[in-house]
Design a protein around this motif. Structure first.
Motif, short mmCIF file in Angstrom:
data_model
loop_
_atom_site.label_atom_id
_atom_site.label_comp_id
_atom_site.label_asym_id
_atom_site.label_seq_id
_atom_site.Cartn_x
_atom_site.Cartn_y
_atom_site.Cartn_z
N THR A 101 0.82 -1.21 0.00
CA THR A 101 0.00 0.00 0.00
C THR A 101 0.85 1.26 0.00
N PHE A 104 0.27 3.64 -2.91
CA PHE A 104 -0.99 4.39 -2.82
C PHE A 104 -0.84 5.56 -1.85
N ILE A 123 -3.01 7.37 -8.88
CA ILE A 123 -4.07 6.86 -8.01
C ILE A 123 -4.60 5.53 -8.55
N ILE A 127 -4.56 1.90 -6.72
CA ILE A 127 -5.75 1.08 -6.47
C ILE A 127 -5.52 -0.35 -6.97
N ILE A 130 -3.55 -2.22 -4.49
CA ILE A 130 -4.38 -2.64 -3.35
C ILE A 130 -5.17 -3.91 -3.71
#
Length: 305
Positions: A101, A104, A123, A127, A130
């Motif tokens: 993560t 991010f 972004i 994602i 993730i």
């Protein structure tokens, strides 16, 4: 310039592989997280100081920058503490997977720190990472009761390990953004020397006030001492300086996204060293492939731009 970027990108992958081995060393070392990080940073400062003396590098910088770097050292100390603590309370797989993560977090922190517009592709890639993290985390659960139930009810240590690892990822992202600023005007070796010294200073104060320093604290087994030497020299002093240097040519986001390969390298190494404790199933390979493709695509896009 293009050649420098490509060399830096390849060099970064070597560094990330070395970092993947730190998780294995962290589990092999019997010390708790706090003394482990203190010894790691202390030994690393010694190695870097020897390097500075050999290269005859000037260590004088402005008072303002020195204070900032010392404070940055606190951030990296906390990052390593939460990282090793997460390994101790859960396992290598959970800890390294959650570090994914970091990219991010960087995509959110970098625009704020440098006062620039948010890059929506960053972004988007964050994602995707993730999503890959979800599949890697899912691979840890080998039965049919469900991932969430496993994390919440099969022992709080798994949930605690995830929280610690996410905090570690956030601190790592913050540290990468801060260093991308300093590396433009200060030698990477000097940056590393001040930051690691700052980490040692803050941890020493903490250990003093907590009364942790004792005769037992300084009694290291031969194996712990040997592992600490490897951890502080190759995995810290060398990797720390080299990772800071590549930031001259790579953005903090690209650095953090590449670092997402650390879970893959680390978990593979963990399987080799602790095959009975670290298991992978198809979900891991799906998550690893998602992260790998994301890193490659991002690298190609950044390089082409």
């Amino acid at each position: 310039m293009q050649s420098d970027k490509l060399k830096s990108y390849l060099h970064l992958h070597v560094i990330v592989f070395i970092w993947g081995f730190t998780a294995v060393l962290g589990k092999l070392i019997s010390l708790d997280a706090l003394p482990l990080v203190w010894y790691r940073m202390l030994f690393a400062v010694g190695f870097i100081y020897i390097f500075i003396r050999i290269k005859k590098l000037p260590v004088q910088i402005s008072k303002k920058d020195s204070i900032r770097l010392l404070i940055a050292g606190l951030i990296i100390a906390l990052h390593w503490f939460t990282f090793f603590k997460a390994i101790k309370v859960s396992n290598i797989s959970i800890t390294l997977a959650c570090l994914s993560t970091g990219a991010f977090f960087t995509s959110l922190i970098e625009p704020i720190f440098f006062r620039k517009k948010i890059i929506w592709t960053d972004i988007f890639f964050g994602i995707i990472v993730i999503i890959g993290l979800y599949f890697i985390a899912k691979s840890i659960n080998t039965d049919k009761i469900g991932l969430l139930h496993s994390l919440l009810f099969r022992g709080n240590k798994y949930l605690f390990g995830i929280i610690l690892a996410l905090i570690s990822a956030f601190l790592s992202a913050s540290f990468a953004v801060i260093n991308s600023y300093f590396v433009q005007k200060i030698n990477p070796t000097i940056i590393s020397y001040y930051e690691l010294s700052g980490g040692v200073l803050f941890l020493t104060i903490l250990l003093l006030f907590s009364g942790s320093f004792s005769a037992k604290f300084f009694q290291l087994s031969a194996s712990d001492f040997g592992y600490l030497l490897i951890l502080s020299s190759v995995c810290t002093a060398y990797a720390f300086i080299a990772s800071t240097a590549v930031m001259k040519f790579l953005s903090p986001y690209t650095v953090m996204l590449t670092i997402n390969l650390e879970p893959i390298y680390g978990i593979i190494l963990a399987i080799l060293f602790f095959e009975g404790e670290e298991k992978m199933n198809n979900s891991f390979y799906i998550g690893a492939l998602i992260i790998l493709i994301t890193v490659v695509v991002n690298g190609l896009l950044k390089f082409k731009k």
